[in-house]
Enzyme design. Structure first.
Site, PDB file in Angstrom:
ATOM      1  N   ASP A   8      31.691 -31.009  18.228  1.00 39.45           N
ATOM      2  CA  ASP A   8      30.749 -30.634  17.171  1.00 39.45           C
ATOM      3  C   ASP A   8      31.018 -29.181  16.755  1.00 39.45           C
ATOM      4  O   ASP A   8      31.117 -28.298  17.611  1.00 39.45           O
ATOM      5  CB  ASP A   8      29.326 -30.787  17.753  1.00 39.45           C
ATOM      6  CG  ASP A   8      28.238 -30.694  16.708  1.00 39.45           C
ATOM      7  OD1 ASP A   8      28.496 -31.032  15.543  1.00 39.45           O
ATOM      8  OD2 ASP A   8      27.109 -30.307  17.081  1.00 39.45           O
ATOM      9  N   HIS A   9      31.149 -28.933  15.474  1.00 40.09           N
ATOM     10  CA  HIS A   9      31.335 -27.567  14.955  1.00 40.09           C
ATOM     11  C   HIS A   9      32.496 -26.803  15.598  1.00 40.09           C
ATOM     12  O   HIS A   9      32.313 -25.655  16.047  1.00 40.09           O
ATOM     13  CB  HIS A   9      30.050 -26.732  15.107  1.00 40.09           C
ATOM     14  CG  HIS A   9      28.946 -27.207  14.228  1.00 40.09           C
ATOM     15  ND1 HIS A   9      28.893 -26.973  12.873  1.00 40.09           N
ATOM     16  CD2 HIS A   9      27.848 -27.953  14.506  1.00 40.09           C
ATOM     17  CE1 HIS A   9      27.815 -27.546  12.362  1.00 40.09           C
ATOM     18  NE2 HIS A   9      27.165 -28.154  13.331  1.00 40.09           N
ATOM     19  N   ASN A  28      23.343 -36.058  12.908  1.00 40.25           N
ATOM     20  CA  ASN A  28      23.444 -35.210  14.087  1.00 40.25           C
ATOM     21  C   ASN A  28      22.055 -34.820  14.578  1.00 40.25           C
ATOM     22  O   ASN A  28      21.242 -34.310  13.812  1.00 40.25           O
ATOM     23  CB  ASN A  28      24.205 -33.928  13.739  1.00 40.25           C
ATOM     24  CG  ASN A  28      25.690 -34.150  13.665  1.00 40.25           C
ATOM     25  OD1 ASN A  28      26.145 -35.260  13.445  1.00 40.25           O
ATOM     26  ND2 ASN A  28      26.447 -33.084  13.850  1.00 40.25           N
ATOM     27  N   VAL A  29      21.831 -35.068  15.861  1.00 42.81           N
ATOM     28  CA  VAL A  29      20.528 -34.752  16.456  1.00 42.81           C
ATOM     29  C   VAL A  29      20.765 -33.981  17.752  1.00 42.81           C
ATOM     30  O   VAL A  29      21.433 -34.486  18.662  1.00 42.81           O
ATOM     31  CB  VAL A  29      19.744 -36.048  16.774  1.00 42.81           C
ATOM     32  CG1 VAL A  29      18.402 -35.709  17.404  1.00 42.81           C
ATOM     33  CG2 VAL A  29      19.533 -36.893  15.517  1.00 42.81           C
ATOM     34  N   CYS A  30      20.228 -32.790  17.813  1.00 39.77           N
ATOM     35  CA  CYS A  30      20.317 -32.003  19.049  1.00 39.77           C
ATOM     36  C   CYS A  30      18.920 -31.532  19.467  1.00 39.77           C
ATOM     37  O   CYS A  30      18.380 -31.955  20.490  1.00 39.77           O
ATOM     38  CB  CYS A  30      21.251 -30.805  18.833  1.00 39.77           C
ATOM     39  SG  CYS A  30      21.375 -29.759  20.285  1.00 39.77           S
ATOM     40  N   THR A  31      18.308 -30.693  18.639  1.00 39.74           N
ATOM     41  CA  THR A  31      17.031 -30.058  18.997  1.00 39.74           C
ATOM     42  C   THR A  31      15.962 -31.071  19.414  1.00 39.74           C
ATOM     43  O   THR A  31      15.259 -30.858  20.411  1.00 39.74           O
ATOM     44  CB  THR A  31      16.514 -29.216  17.805  1.00 39.74           C
ATOM     45  OG1 THR A  31      17.569 -28.318  17.413  1.00 39.74           O
ATOM     46  CG2 THR A  31      15.278 -28.427  18.162  1.00 39.74           C
ATOM     47  N   HIS A  53      19.981 -26.495  10.848  1.00 42.13           N
ATOM     48  CA  HIS A  53      20.006 -26.677  12.305  1.00 42.13           C
ATOM     49  C   HIS A  53      18.796 -26.033  12.984  1.00 42.13           C
ATOM     50  O   HIS A  53      18.364 -24.958  12.582  1.00 42.13           O
ATOM     51  CB  HIS A  53      21.270 -26.052  12.897  1.00 42.13           C
ATOM     52  CG  HIS A  53      22.533 -26.698  12.432  1.00 42.13           C
ATOM     53  ND1 HIS A  53      23.312 -26.174  11.429  1.00 42.13           N
ATOM     54  CD2 HIS A  53      23.152 -27.836  12.834  1.00 42.13           C
ATOM     55  CE1 HIS A  53      24.364 -26.954  11.246  1.00 42.13           C
ATOM     56  NE2 HIS A  53      24.298 -27.969  12.077  1.00 42.13           N
ATOM     57  N   SER A  88      29.306 -29.208  21.425  1.00 41.66           N
ATOM     58  CA  SER A  88      29.819 -28.065  20.658  1.00 41.66           C
ATOM     59  C   SER A  88      30.615 -27.155  21.590  1.00 41.66           C
ATOM     60  O   SER A  88      30.415 -27.172  22.815  1.00 41.66           O
ATOM     61  CB  SER A  88      28.654 -27.274  20.051  1.00 41.66           C
ATOM     62  OG  SER A  88      27.952 -26.620  21.090  1.00 41.66           O
ATOM     63  N   SER A 109      17.117 -32.955  13.293  1.00 44.09           N
ATOM     64  CA  SER A 109      15.841 -32.771  14.002  1.00 44.09           C
ATOM     65  C   SER A 109      14.758 -32.211  13.094  1.00 44.09           C
ATOM     66  O   SER A 109      15.004 -31.275  12.321  1.00 44.09           O
ATOM     67  CB  SER A 109      16.030 -31.802  15.178  1.00 44.09           C
ATOM     68  OG  SER A 109      16.922 -32.373  16.105  1.00 44.09           O
TER      69      SER A 109
HETATM   70  P1  13P Z   1      19.544 -30.202  15.107  1.00 42.91           P
HETATM   71  O1  13P Z   1      19.539 -29.355  16.324  1.00 42.91           O
HETATM   72  O2  13P Z   1      18.710 -29.628  14.006  1.00 42.91           O
HETATM   73  O3  13P Z   1      19.223 -31.616  15.394  1.00 42.91           O
HETATM   74  O4  13P Z   1      21.033 -30.183  14.523  1.00 42.91           O
HETATM   75  C1  13P Z   1      22.033 -30.788  15.268  1.00 42.91           C
HETATM   76  C2  13P Z   1      23.341 -30.685  14.590  1.00 42.91           C
HETATM   77  O5  13P Z   1      23.446 -30.763  13.391  1.00 42.91           O
HETATM   78  C3  13P Z   1      24.511 -30.512  15.449  1.00 42.91           C
HETATM   79  O6  13P Z   1      25.675 -30.379  14.710  1.00 42.91           O
END
Ligand code: 13P
Length: 294
Positions: free
Chosen positions: A82-83, A230-233, A178, A49, A211
């Site tokens: 991303d975003h 999409n997976v970040c957290t 998110h 991002s 997540s």
């Molecule tokens: P999470 O952090 O909930 O996995 O979301 C990630 C996301 O959608 C990034 O664009």
């Protein structure tokens, strides 16, 4: 191999599976993501991002490193902003050589979202790159935005939006959000709406806020038409927990070994995820997930 997200996601759309799009802020994560994809014979997308690019994983470091790793990988790897919220960040990402950009104008009204998305979509396509957009709004788990039905994507609006913007894939709001959900909460997703969106649009759909959404929800979302998750957290959480545990178990561990242990823990998480969303082994069956990019 370094590819655009477009062909990769069309393959997923046609073969009914989803590809992970994982946020990445350092070399260990980039290696973990790409090595996992290779070991699972899976396509994968690396997301960064603008906030992450500005705070830590600076573009001039991350972009050449990720491109180098992607180009020597035996599986297709796409690299997505991303975003992207403003034109400057998006233009910079394209200039750096991202293979895809997301324009998130989802907090604007419908016409303004279309205007901004069309501009980015046209620019990305002119450079051979792909464009992700968002309609409806995937907000924050901490604000319970996922349960706000006013944010959900409208089916008829989505059809018009895609026709007018030419975006390659669409992030839809169906109940995820998110970040981390409150402890013990698993969101309720609107699968009926998702099924209608897939039927109306017949194109790759994206789920943000993967997540903590729960394995059952994720698998059902894939069955109903999600092709990019999409997976970040969750990955950051796994990395942090592995770091804490490794240090507790081996307080004298060398710094390099510590990084390697965290990388291995991230790989375990990513590979298991690739298996349950169906992207594992997809690359073995079809060698043509789009042309390679320079
Ligand atoms: P999470 O952090 O909930 O996995 O979301 C990630 C996301 O959608 C990034 O664009």
């Amino acid at each position: 191999m370094y590819v655009s997200m477009k062909d990769m996601l069309w393959h997923a759309h046609q073969h009914h599976y989803a590809v992970m799009a994982i946020n990445c802020v350092n070399m260990e994560q980039a290696k973990a993501i790409i090595e996992s994809a290779e070991e699972e014979s899976s396509p994968v997308i690396i997301n960064i991002s603008p906030r992450q690019l500005k705070a830590h994983g600076y573009g001039y470091i991350m972009v050449p490193m990720i491109q180098a790793l992607a180009k020597q990988a035996s599986v297709p790897v796409a690299f997505n902003l991303d975003h992207g919220a403003n034109f400057e960040d998006i233009a910079q990402a394209l200039k750096w050589g991202f293979s895809s950009v997301m324009i998130d104008a989802s907090s604007y009204d419908f016409e303004e979202n279309i205007r901004r998305t069309s501009m980015v979509s046209t620019l990305a396509h002119s450079l051979g790159k792909s464009c992700e957009a968002e309609l409806g709004h995937v907000g924050l788990a901490a604000n319970a935005d996922g349960q706000n039905i006013d944010y959900y994507t409208h089916v008829m609006q989505a059809k018009e939006f895609v026709e007018r913007t030419g975006c390659d894939c669409l992030a839809v709001a169906i109940g995820t959000a998110h970040g981390a959900y409150p402890k013990g909460m698993i969101p309720q997703l609107d699968f009926e709406r998702l099924t209608q969106l897939k039927h109306a649009l017949n194109m790759p759909l994206v789920l943000h806020g993967g997540s903590g959404a729960g394995e059952e929800n994720i698998q059902k979302a894939v069955a109903c038409g999600i092709n990019k998750i999409n997976v970040c957290t969750d990955l950051m959480k796994h990395a942090k927990e592995a770091l804490i545990k490794t240090l507790a178990d081996e307080p004298d561990i060398e710094y390099m070994e510590l990084n390697m242990a965290v990388e291995d823990a991230m790989k375990d998480f990513i590979k298991a995820y690739m298996r349950f969303i169906g992207s594992s082994q997809q690359y073995i069956f079809d060698k043509h997930i789009g042309p390679e990019l320079d």
